[in-house]
Every structure is written in C-alpha cells, then in structure tokens.
Design an enzyme around this catalytic site. Structure first.
Site, mmCIF file in Angstrom:
data_model
loop_
_atom_site.group_PDB
_atom_site.id
_atom_site.type_symbol
_atom_site.label_atom_id
_atom_site.label_comp_id
_atom_site.label_asym_id
_atom_site.label_seq_id
_atom_site.Cartn_x
_atom_site.Cartn_y
_atom_site.Cartn_z
ATOM 1 N N TYR A 198 0.854 -1.188 0.000
ATOM 2 C CA TYR A 198 0.000 0.000 0.000
ATOM 3 C C TYR A 198 0.893 1.241 0.000
ATOM 4 C CZ TYR A 198 -3.807 3.104 1.675
ATOM 5 O OH TYR A 198 -4.734 4.092 1.832
ATOM 6 N N LYS A 235 -1.112 -1.242 -4.287
ATOM 7 C CA LYS A 235 -2.229 -0.297 -4.208
ATOM 8 C C LYS A 235 -1.633 1.095 -4.281
ATOM 9 C CE LYS A 235 -5.831 1.531 -1.162
ATOM 10 N NZ LYS A 235 -6.412 1.520 0.198
#
Length: 305
Positions: free
Chosen positions: A137, A165
């Site tokens: 992330y 992400k």
C-alpha cells in the site's frame, strides 16, 4: 495465489461499532454482505476505513474471522496489515492466513518513518510470514513513507508480493510502475478521486472508500470502463467526484461512515481519537451526500453488469 482475482471494485469496508464503541460484529457482517449483494468483486477489511489502528489485537482477529464467516467464499477478502512494529505485522499476517483471508494489504509500520532499507526489511519480513499474496500500500501523504521504485525493485524477488495499491495523488506513478516492472506487479487504483485515471493507465481494479456508500454506481463505473464505454464511465465519475474527493481528506473515515449512515448502510460511530463530524464540516458532507443521492445516475443493465 492463483485463485485470487484482483480485478474489479474492492470497497475498503468500515468496521461497525456499538454506541459504547465495542465492535458490532452483526452490523459489520451486514455491511459486508450488503456490499457483496450489490455486486462488488472483493472486500478490503481492516484497512484505513476499517479503523485498523483503533482496534486491539484480539479484536482484529475476531473481526477477520467474522468477515470470513459472512463472506463464505463469495468474493476474496484482502485484510490490512497495519502495525507499530514489524514483529506484530508478521504475526498478524500469519494469523490472517490461518483465519481464512485470501490476501494481505501490507502498510509501512505505523508512526515511524523508515529508511528505504527499513521499509524493504519490513515488507520482506511480512511476506515471509505467510504464503498469502500481498498487495503493498503506497500512500505517502497518509503514512509518510514512499514505496519507491528502488524499494519495489529490491522486493521483486519475493514471490508473494504481487500487487501495489497506488494511492499517491500523482497519477504518473502508474506509468512509471508499468514502464519499470512491466507486469511483475498488479496495479490497483487506491485513491478515489483519481480512480478512473488509474484504470486508464493500467490499474486492474479499484480499492475504494466511497463505494461503501454507493456500491452500485462504483461497480457500474468500472464495468463501463472494462467494456470500453468511456462516455458512460465519465458520466458516472463526474457525478461521483464531489464525494470521491472526501477519500483524500484526513477525515475520510468519518465522512464515509456518515455517508453510509445517510444511505442506510451503517452507523457513524468511530473510535477516538476520531470523532464524528460536527458543525460546518458535518453539514457540508451531509449536503454532498444528499445531493449525490438525489441525482444518482440512471444505470442501464449493461452499465451495472
């Protein structure tokens, strides 16, 4: 890993609380079930919107177990790994596999701002704690640590690190990642108000905050894009944009939970240090959600497929 489908819309689901701020397991399960019935392709639990860092260790495991129970294999579950230390992160990654998660969303260790070597070591340790596929992330504005191209290059030898992400507001990152790594990492759009841009630049799916309040429109937007109907995708995106901007604000959790409440999909209880929106900000978000609800775009069967 072969069974994990990374395409489509994955709402970053909220954790529901009782008025005394204990976890409301039933309500949390109802939120997840409703999202699945509205057509989402997967779920992220215990992410930022799930208030991961406001939960105790045993609560995280209890909530993940409840999520696995209600989802019952209908869609994949990605669970957030967000801890103060690498040891705790690795322990949770191991437990998440045992409890039935399908994939992990690994964040940098909270609070501490790492060097690139420390960030690499953190992610490598988490990756080696389980056999689950991992999505890293990247959100430098929120977590003060950038997963640079150099860090990703050094982590490319970890077979379970399969996705990124991307929540940096600069959409040039998608092209830089694609040029540097080809198809080594699956790209996922992670910031709501640049989601369509991310899809156009190579993201396979969308990890979304505001989908929790408007799942059908989110699914329709991505479906339109996937079938090449950019006019329809833009139409939905432009309607959605005032709310999507909320995902980039510090009070995104409170705003999303308030939007859910207005749309009859949850409550706005949050754990301190967060507090429910108040005053002008609360009135502003209510007006935005009500305007969106009153002007919801007509979705054709094809758009909602």
């Amino acid at each position: 890993m072969s069974s994990m489908n990374w395409s489509g819309v994955f709402p970053a689901a909220t954790t529901q609380f009782n008025p005394d701020l204990s976890i409301d397991i039933d309500a949390s399960q109802q939120v997840l079930d409703a999202l699945i019935r509205d057509g989402v392709h997967g779920l992220v639990v215990l992410g930022t919107c799930g208030e991961n860092n406001s939960l105790e260790a045993d609560e995280k495991r209890t909530l993940l177990k409840a999520a696995v129970e209600v989802v019952a294999g209908r869609v994949p579950i990605i669970v957030g790994v967000s801890e103060l230390t690498t040891t705790r992160a690795a322990a949770f990654a191991k437990d998440a596999e045992t409890l039935g998660a399908n994939a992990l969303m690994a964040l940098p260790a909270m609070v501490y701002v790492p060097t690139e070597a420390e960030l690499e070591a953190h992610f490598r340790t988490v990756a080696q704690a389980s056999s689950l596929p991992i999505m890293l992330y990247n959100n430098p504005p929120a977590y003060r640590a950038a997963i640079t191209l150099g860090v990703l290059s050094r982590l490319a030898d970890e077979p379970t690190i399969v996705a990124v992400k991307e929540s940096a507001p600069d959409t040039r990152r998608f092209t830089d990642l694609a040029r540097t790594f080809g198809d080594r990492f699956i790209l996922m759009a992670g910031l709501d108000d640049v989601a369509l841009e991310g899809l156009m630049l190579g993201a396979r799916g969308w990890i979304s905050g505001l989908t929790s309040a408007f799942p059908q429109e989110s699914v329709a937007l991505v479906a339109a894009f996937d079938r090449g109907d950019l006019e329809e995708a833009r139409r939905i995106y432009r309607w959605f944009m005032p709310l999507l901007h909320l995902d980039a604000e510090h009070d995104l959790v409170q705003s999303i939970k308030l939007a859910e409440t207005i749309m009859g999909r949850g409550t706005e209880y949050v754990r301190m240090p967060r507090q429910p929106l108040a005053g002008d900000r609360r009135a502003q978000v209510i007006a935005m959600v009500e305007e969106a609800a009153a002007t919801r775009p007509q979705l054709t069967p094809a758009a909602a497929a």
